[in-house]
Design a protein around this motif. Structure first.
Motif, PDB file in Angstrom:
ATOM      1  N   LYS A   1      66.254  73.860  32.035  1.00 61.06           N
ATOM      2  CA  LYS A   1      65.688  72.942  33.051  1.00 61.06           C
ATOM      3  C   LYS A   1      64.153  73.019  33.099  1.00 61.06           C
ATOM      4  N   SER A   2      63.565  73.242  31.934  1.00 67.17           N
ATOM      5  CA  SER A   2      62.119  73.463  31.912  1.00 67.17           C
ATOM      6  C   SER A   2      61.315  72.166  31.927  1.00 67.17           C
ATOM      7  N   ARG A   3      61.959  71.018  31.675  1.00 64.39           N
ATOM      8  CA  ARG A   3      61.178  69.769  31.690  1.00 64.39           C
ATOM      9  C   ARG A   3      60.905  69.341  33.135  1.00 64.39           C
ATOM     10  N   LEU A   4      61.946  69.247  33.922  1.00 62.10           N
ATOM     11  CA  LEU A   4      61.772  68.759  35.298  1.00 62.10           C
ATOM     12  C   LEU A   4      61.658  69.899  36.299  1.00 62.10           C
ATOM     13  N   GLY A   5      62.143  71.076  35.918  1.00 56.95           N
ATOM     14  CA  GLY A   5      62.057  72.250  36.796  1.00 56.95           C
ATOM     15  C   GLY A   5      63.347  72.469  37.565  1.00 56.95           C
ATOM     16  N   ALA A   6      63.849  73.715  37.497  1.00 59.37           N
ATOM     17  CA  ALA A   6      65.071  74.054  38.245  1.00 59.37           C
ATOM     18  C   ALA A   6      64.820  73.923  39.740  1.00 59.37           C
ATOM     19  N   ASN A   7      63.558  74.123  40.169  1.00 60.09           N
ATOM     20  CA  ASN A   7      63.252  73.992  41.607  1.00 60.09           C
ATOM     21  C   ASN A   7      63.389  72.545  42.064  1.00 60.09           C
ATOM     22  N   ALA A   8      63.000  71.592  41.212  1.00 64.18           N
ATOM     23  CA  ALA A   8      63.160  70.168  41.553  1.00 64.18           C
ATOM     24  C   ALA A   8      64.646  69.816  41.608  1.00 64.18           C
ATOM     25  N   ILE A   9      65.375  70.233  40.588  1.00 64.21           N
ATOM     26  CA  ILE A   9      66.788  69.848  40.448  1.00 64.21           C
ATOM     27  C   ILE A   9      67.639  70.495  41.545  1.00 64.21           C
ATOM     28  N   LEU A  10      67.426  71.781  41.773  1.00 69.51           N
ATOM     29  CA  LEU A  10      68.247  72.471  42.778  1.00 69.51           C
ATOM     30  C   LEU A  10      67.982  71.930  44.192  1.00 69.51           C
ATOM     31  N   GLY A  11      66.735  71.571  44.465  1.00 58.57           N
ATOM     32  CA  GLY A  11      66.417  71.010  45.784  1.00 58.57           C
ATOM     33  C   GLY A  11      67.290  69.797  46.076  1.00 58.57           C
TER      34      GLY A  11
END
Ligand SMILES: C=C(OP(=O)(O)O)C(=O)O
Ligand SMILES: [Mg+2]
Length: 427
Positions: A102-112
């Protein structure tokens, strides 16, 4: 439960670091809000937490790009989707990201988004989140594992081990577990005073380690249990998060605080000697995240005696859990949503853990907020154990207080895990 709108913003966690907050709003107007936590002693196999790396702002730690990714890349693709089809929603985000970690969009963006979507559905149904996620079967109040002394990367590495925790195994209810922990926490403070040790706290609110050796923390904690009038091991047991990945270099374990360098065999000998001497019932990250043979050794030696939890080792990643099960290492898995980055993959990891006969322990991060989704996850899956940090900081108490409310709400139908939670793994 179609998604009408997704908002995101940068807010702050308990270390005052920036983190991502997301609101998912359904067509009905129901809204779910989630804040993503953040670790300090992160494993190298964790999903990537996207930070801007711009030294001129928030020392490189801002998350503006992750927020933009939520608003400009993910939201337009998700609006109109059914938020209650969590798997479809999470899979869509995984595909849009397109990377392993998940390094393109960020796990923090996706998990939120993943968490906020579930909360929006629960709110629309006017249900507690644990009931929405877990259905009629959600009923098990977890045995807590609570930090009394914090070390390692959460305390400037004054000592090498990261967490010295208690498990109130003699408790008959969750609220009694809290009371027993309160007593031990305050008794440990007395022990500090008696030894003329200054009181302050580390990242998760446990006492700062004023010690020259790792073992001294275990001595002080055992004393704290006794000072609170509990029988060590019988009423209140000790758990350690060794978090050894951070002091494993060139195939050796290094205790910087004690100026000591050990081979894996020597290190495992020391861990075993601690289990002989102290009322330890659980140890996390005994060996480093890539030291599989060390893990096999420690599992052979201690796997029948105590709970062995993989945190950096497994990173809530189903492939790594499966490898561990095949090799017979550990008997328990630490579960952190942001290590893997979606609710669906976290639920899959818990299912896989249970299928293997391993015990899931749902865990907070060292950087936390008022968000309590992890509590609902724990209840929804009847995980049986929870690890949140100390009882002396509000971002932790948000979770414990929510558990107290749930205990009251469930009443007779809520069952406390008790020491029986360990019965399948300990002989
Ligand atoms: C909670 C932990 O710390 P962090 O969030 O810093 O990884 C842990 O290692 O279990
Ligand atoms: Mg850990």
């Amino acid at each position: 439960m179609k998604i009408a709108e997704i908002r995101a913003r940068q807010v702050f966690d308990s270390r005052s670091n920036p983190t991502v907050e997301v609101d998912v709003i359904l067509q009905s107007g129901a809204m779910g809000r989630a804040i993503v936590p953040s670790g300090a002693s992160t494993g190298i196999y964790e999903a990537l937490e996207l930070r801007d790396q711009d030294p001129s702002r928030y020392m490189g730690k801002s998350v503006f790009q992750a927020v933009t990714n939520v608003k400009d890349i993910l939201a337009p693709q998700l609006i109109g989707m059914d938020a209650s089809d969590q798997r479809a929603l999470d899979n869509r985000m995984i595909l849009l990201d397109g990377t392993e970690n998940k390094s393109r969009l960020g796990a923090n963006a996706i998990l939120g988004i993943s968490m906020a979507a579930a909360k929006a559905c629960a709110n629309q149904l006017k249900m507690p989140l644990y009931r929405y996620l877990g259905g009629a079967q959600a009923h098990l109040l977890p045995m807590p594992m609570i930090q009394i002394i914090g070390g390692g990367l959460h305390a400037d590495s004054v000592i090498d081990l990261q967490d010295f925790l208690v498990i109130p195994v003699g408790a008959g209810s969750f609220s009694q577990a809290m009371e027993m922990t309160y007593n031990v926490y305050n008794a440990t403070k007395k022990v500090y005073h008696e030894h003329n040790l200054d009181i302050s706290v580390s990242d998760e609110g446990g006492f700062w380690p004023r010690f020259s050796s790792n073992e001294q923390a275990m001595q002080i904690l055992t004393q704290g249990i006794q000072y609170a009038n509990y029988i060590p091991g019988q009423d209140v047991a000790i758990a350690l998060d060794v978090a050894s990945s951070h002091f494993y270099k060139d195939q050796k374990y290094h205790f910087a605080a004690e100026n000591k360098e050990m081979t894996t065999e020597e290190f495992v000998d020391i861990l075993e000697s601690w289990v002989d001497k102290y009322p330890i019932i659980s140890m996390e990250d005994c060996c480093a995240e890539d030291d599989w043979s060390g893990w096999e050794l420690v599992s052979n030696r201690l796997g029948q005696r105590i709970q062995l939890i993989g945190d950096d080792l497994f990173t809530t990643n189903i492939q790594r859990i499966q490898k561990g099960v095949e090799l017979g290492v550990c008997n328990s898995v630490l579960i952190k949503m942001n290590q893997i980055g979606t609710l669906t993959e976290t639920l899959d990891a818990i299912e896989e853990t249970k299928k293997a006969g391993y015990l899931p322990v749902v865990s907070a991060r060292s950087g936390e907020t008022e968000d309590t989704t992890m509590v609902d996850l724990c209840l929804a899956t009847n995980a049986g154990q929870i690890k949140v940090g100390s009882i002396a900081r509000s971002e932790r108490l948000a979770k414990y207080n929510e558990l107290l409310r749930i205990e009251e709400e469930l009443g007779e139908s809520g069952i406390f895990a008790r020491r029986e939670v360990f019965k399948n793994i300990l002989s």
